[in-house]
Design an enzyme around this catalytic site. Structure first.
Site, PDB file in Angstrom:
ATOM      1  N   GLU A 163      -2.628  -9.003   3.166  1.00 13.45           N
ATOM      2  CA  GLU A 163      -2.844  -9.405   4.441  1.00 13.45           C
ATOM      3  C   GLU A 163      -4.373  -9.525   4.860  1.00 13.45           C
ATOM      4  O   GLU A 163      -4.825 -10.111   5.755  1.00 13.45           O
ATOM      5  CB  GLU A 163      -1.970  -8.656   5.604  1.00 13.45           C
ATOM      6  CG  GLU A 163      -2.661  -7.246   5.897  1.00 13.45           C
ATOM      7  CD  GLU A 163      -2.042  -6.380   4.777  1.00 13.45           C
ATOM      8  OE1 GLU A 163      -2.146  -4.888   5.253  1.00 13.45           O
ATOM      9  OE2 GLU A 163      -1.582  -6.524   3.856  1.00 13.45           O
TER      10      GLU A 163
ATOM     11  N   HIS B 258      -3.994  -4.810  -0.067  1.00 11.15           N
ATOM     12  CA  HIS B 258      -3.705  -5.335   1.309  1.00 11.15           C
ATOM     13  C   HIS B 258      -3.637  -6.868   1.020  1.00 11.15           C
ATOM     14  O   HIS B 258      -4.669  -7.397   1.297  1.00 11.15           O
ATOM     15  CB  HIS B 258      -4.503  -4.827   2.118  1.00 11.15           C
ATOM     16  CG  HIS B 258      -4.257  -3.522   2.492  1.00 11.15           C
ATOM     17  ND1 HIS B 258      -3.165  -3.138   3.392  1.00 11.15           N
ATOM     18  CD2 HIS B 258      -4.731  -2.447   2.349  1.00 11.15           C
ATOM     19  CE1 HIS B 258      -3.028  -1.700   3.619  1.00 11.15           C
ATOM     20  NE2 HIS B 258      -4.038  -1.279   2.824  1.00 11.15           N
TER      21      HIS B 258
ATOM     22  N   CYS C  64       1.103  -1.087  -0.018  1.00  9.37           N
ATOM     23  CA  CYS C  64      -0.126   0.022  -0.018  1.00  9.37           C
ATOM     24  C   CYS C  64       0.795   1.427   0.026  1.00  9.37           C
ATOM     25  O   CYS C  64       1.640   1.365  -0.929  1.00  9.37           O
ATOM     26  CB  CYS C  64      -0.968   0.043   1.296  1.00  9.37           C
ATOM     27  SG  CYS C  64      -2.218   0.910   0.845  1.00  9.37           S
TER      28      CYS C  64
END
Length: 196
Positions: free
Chosen positions: A180, A178, A76
């Site tokens: 994650e 993202h 990001c």
């Protein structure tokens, strides 16, 4: 083992939780000597690119990041920091990639920030996307994007225009989304990075 650059501008909890889920060991990089402990480096980031760059400079880690020959992944805002400059604060960044980070607002007619799930298509045989099907959906939250470059793009996304959802140059990689927060495919991407 992955070292996470801890400079006060990253969403570290979500990232460490994802690394735990896939069984990848990690630790924090707080000072220059910490780089030696890890064979791969992640630069996370959320918020304002100008503020993030200021915090990164304050750590004294910038010169050593520029010299790294180990695999490095920016996530990001961490990806945006790898570019030459950003319209967010009109700030000069690390300039590892000769690309600009630009604002969506004046270039598209869609809602900004670009927030939610969007499909991504790999380009240039980017190793981050091994075993990730084309047009897989990843989770995005951003108002700024990296201009598309055929040379440096690892994956593309479209949101009112085509831009680089992932970039790659030598040992440096970046993803705008993202991983994650992107379920199993995001975990696959992080696992791929751990093996580069």
């Amino acid at each position: 083992m992955i070292g996470i650059v801890n400079y006060g501008a990253g969403n570290i909890f979500s990232l460490t939780a994802a690394l735990q889920r896939i069984g990848v060991e990690y630790g924090m990089i707080n000072q220059v000597t910490d780089f030696d402990q890890y064979d791969r480096i992640i630069i996370p980031g959320v918020g304002h690119a100008g503020a993030a760059m200021k915090k990164l400079r304050e750590t004294g880690l910038v010169e050593d990041i520029l010299k790294l020959e180990k695999p490095v992944l920016g996530i990001c805002v961490g990806m945006q920091l790898l570019t030459a400059c950003s319209e967010e604060g009109n700030v000069e960044l690390l300039d590892i990639f000769p690309l600009k980070t630009l604002h969506f607002d004046e270039r598209i007619q869609l809602k900004v920030p670009h927030m939610g799930w969007n499909s991504v298509r790999a380009e240039n045989d980017c190793p981050l996307f091994q075993d990730v099907p084309d047009n897989t959906y990843f989770y995005f939250v951003h108002s700024y994007f990296i201009e598309y470059s055929k040379q440096y793009t690892g994956a593309v996304c479209e949101y009112g225009l085509r831009y680089s959802a992932a970039i790659q140059k030598n040992n440096f990689y970046g993803v705008q989304f993202h991983p994650e927060k992107s379920g199993k495919c995001g975990e696959t991407l992080l696992l791929n990075f751990s093996k580069i």
